[in-house]
Design a protein around this motif. Structure first.
Motif, PDB file in Angstrom:
ATOM      1  N   ALA A  63      40.251  29.445  12.503  1.00 17.84           N
ATOM      2  CA  ALA A  63      40.539  30.842  12.782  1.00 17.84           C
ATOM      3  C   ALA A  63      41.622  30.811  13.895  1.00 17.84           C
ATOM      4  O   ALA A  63      41.786  30.347  14.851  1.00 17.84           O
ATOM      5  CB  ALA A  63      39.321  31.533  13.681  1.00 17.84           C
ATOM      6  N   GLY A  64      42.970  31.307  13.127  1.00 16.00           N
ATOM      7  CA  GLY A  64      44.249  31.267  14.033  1.00 16.00           C
ATOM      8  C   GLY A  64      44.991  30.077  13.934  1.00 16.00           C
ATOM      9  O   GLY A  64      45.970  29.839  14.509  1.00 16.00           O
TER      10      GLY A  64
ATOM     11  N   VAL B  45      35.691  30.564  -0.868  1.00 12.25           N
ATOM     12  CA  VAL B  45      35.269  31.532   0.128  1.00 12.25           C
ATOM     13  C   VAL B  45      36.088  31.539   1.147  1.00 12.25           C
ATOM     14  O   VAL B  45      36.469  30.743   1.814  1.00 12.25           O
ATOM     15  CB  VAL B  45      33.896  30.735   0.683  1.00 12.25           C
ATOM     16  N   THR B  46      36.452  32.826   1.705  1.00 10.01           N
ATOM     17  CA  THR B  46      37.201  33.136   2.773  1.00 10.01           C
ATOM     18  C   THR B  46      36.618  34.570   3.476  1.00 10.01           C
ATOM     19  O   THR B  46      35.468  34.984   2.908  1.00 10.01           O
ATOM     20  CB  THR B  46      38.681  33.354   2.326  1.00 10.01           C
ATOM     21  N   ALA B  47      37.306  34.815   4.676  1.00  8.59           N
ATOM     22  CA  ALA B  47      36.849  36.019   5.421  1.00  8.59           C
ATOM     23  C   ALA B  47      35.143  35.607   6.025  1.00  8.59           C
ATOM     24  O   ALA B  47      35.272  35.728   7.408  1.00  8.59           O
ATOM     25  CB  ALA B  47      36.630  36.989   4.874  1.00  8.59           C
ATOM     26  N   ALA B  48      34.333  35.039   5.254  1.00 10.84           N
ATOM     27  CA  ALA B  48      33.076  34.697   5.965  1.00 10.84           C
ATOM     28  C   ALA B  48      33.232  33.238   6.764  1.00 10.84           C
ATOM     29  O   ALA B  48      32.297  33.238   7.545  1.00 10.84           O
ATOM     30  CB  ALA B  48      32.138  34.551   4.622  1.00 10.84           C
ATOM     31  N   THR B  49      34.230  32.517   6.545  1.00 10.32           N
ATOM     32  CA  THR B  49      34.395  31.331   7.331  1.00 10.32           C
ATOM     33  C   THR B  49      35.739  31.224   8.023  1.00 10.32           C
ATOM     34  O   THR B  49      36.629  31.986   7.841  1.00 10.32           O
ATOM     35  CB  THR B  49      34.450  30.214   5.866  1.00 10.32           C
TER      36      THR B  49
ATOM     37  N   GLU C 225      30.893  27.042  11.328  1.00  9.22           N
ATOM     38  CA  GLU C 225      32.307  27.265  10.613  1.00  9.22           C
ATOM     39  C   GLU C 225      32.197  28.740   9.883  1.00  9.22           C
ATOM     40  O   GLU C 225      32.894  29.310   9.417  1.00  9.22           O
ATOM     41  CB  GLU C 225      32.549  26.459   9.625  1.00  9.22           C
ATOM     42  N   TRP C 226      30.578  29.462  10.018  1.00 11.87           N
ATOM     43  CA  TRP C 226      30.555  30.900   9.631  1.00 11.87           C
ATOM     44  C   TRP C 226      31.261  31.717  10.874  1.00 11.87           C
ATOM     45  O   TRP C 226      30.741  31.392  11.733  1.00 11.87           O
ATOM     46  CB  TRP C 226      29.042  30.837   9.538  1.00 11.87           C
TER      47      TRP C 226
END
Length: 273
Positions: free
Chosen positions: A151-152, A208-212, A241-242
């Motif tokens: 994230a970031g 999968v994105t946004a959820a992780t 990582e969620w």
């Protein structure tokens, strides 16, 4: 928002050597959204003249980092490829005003590395590869799925520039499936899952994105069974990582990611058979 610590804005084509307090300026939708007290100079990419999006002779698609969401949306409407609808779906996942669409760039969305970044979702799902330019002119490539590391966080050295993202012709030929969930009707994505079925060999990629906290791209040589998919996804994403923020608890994001992945498996797996 005024950036009152910035004392200079220079054209990227004629900028002095990179130094502390410098930042690349693309669309600026993030830079001007909140205080940036560490910045002293902006290096403006808007006059580089890079073609926003173009098909190469080998059928791959090169998207410049400076390509805006509006430009990408317009280009995709004329793209004669099976995966073309996915572009608009991901552009719409911004849930942004026309002003943001006309300023925000693909490169900025990737370099912000936010879990809900829909250009990360699009380019990771279609096996995109970033071209990165260093200050000394050196060039390197890295897959989008590896470029965003958290994230970031991204694989980008000081002063390094994201020049473009290339999507291979084979990925553009894939049949795709898209699922997105948000806690609110006009809220940020809490879970976004994309499937891409390769018509040549029947392989299936589930991203999968946004959820992780980072994009997770799973590849199967043939569409998997339900348990195989659950096991693979559970092994690929560690418990921490969620993603956890005001837009969704980790448990809910995990549930939606598994649910959407199974829906996509059934949709595209049936098509493969």
């Amino acid at each position: 928002m005024d950036l009152n610590t910035v004392v200079e804005v220079r054209d990227a084509r004629d900028a002095a050597p990179w130094g502390p307090g410098d930042a690349w300026l693309g669309g600026g939708t993030y830079l001007f959204s909140e205080p940036q007290p560490h910045l002293r100079r902006l290096v403006d990419l808007s006059r580089t003249g890079w073609t926003p999006a173009a098909l190469r002779p080998d059928g791959s698609l090169e998207i410049a980092a400076t390509c805006t969401i509006a430009q990408l949306s317009r280009f995709a409407k004329g793209l004669g490829a099976a995966a073309a609808p996915l572009f608009e779906q991901c552009c719409r996942a911004f849930l942004a005003s026309f002003k943001i669409w006309n300023m925000a760039t693909v490169g900025g969305n990737l370099c912000n590395a936010l879990p809900a970044g829909p250009m990360i979702s699009l380019t990771a799902a279609l096996d995109g590869r970033c071209v990165l330019l260093a200050q000394d002119g050196a060039q390197r490539g890295v897959r989008v799925a590896d470029f965003v590391t958290g994230a970031g966080r991204k694989d980008l050295a000081e002063g390094e520039l994201l020049r473009s993202v290339t999507l291979p012709a084979r990925a553009l030929a894939c049949r795709t499936a898209f699922r997105q969930a948000s806690l609110y009707g006009l809220g940020r994505s809490g879970a976004l899952v994309i499937g891409a079925l390769d018509p040549l060999d029947g392989s299936l990629a589930v991203t999968v994105t946004a959820a992780t906290v980072r994009p997770v791209r799973l590849w199967f040589p043939l569409p998997p069974g339900a348990q195989e998919l659950r096991t693979a996804l559970g092994s690929a994403v560690a418990d921490d990582e969620w993603y956890d923020d005001i837009h969704g608890l980790p448990e809910w994001r995990r549930h939606m990611a598994f649910r959407f992945a199974e829906e996509i498996r059934r949709e595209l797996g049936g098509a493969a058979r």
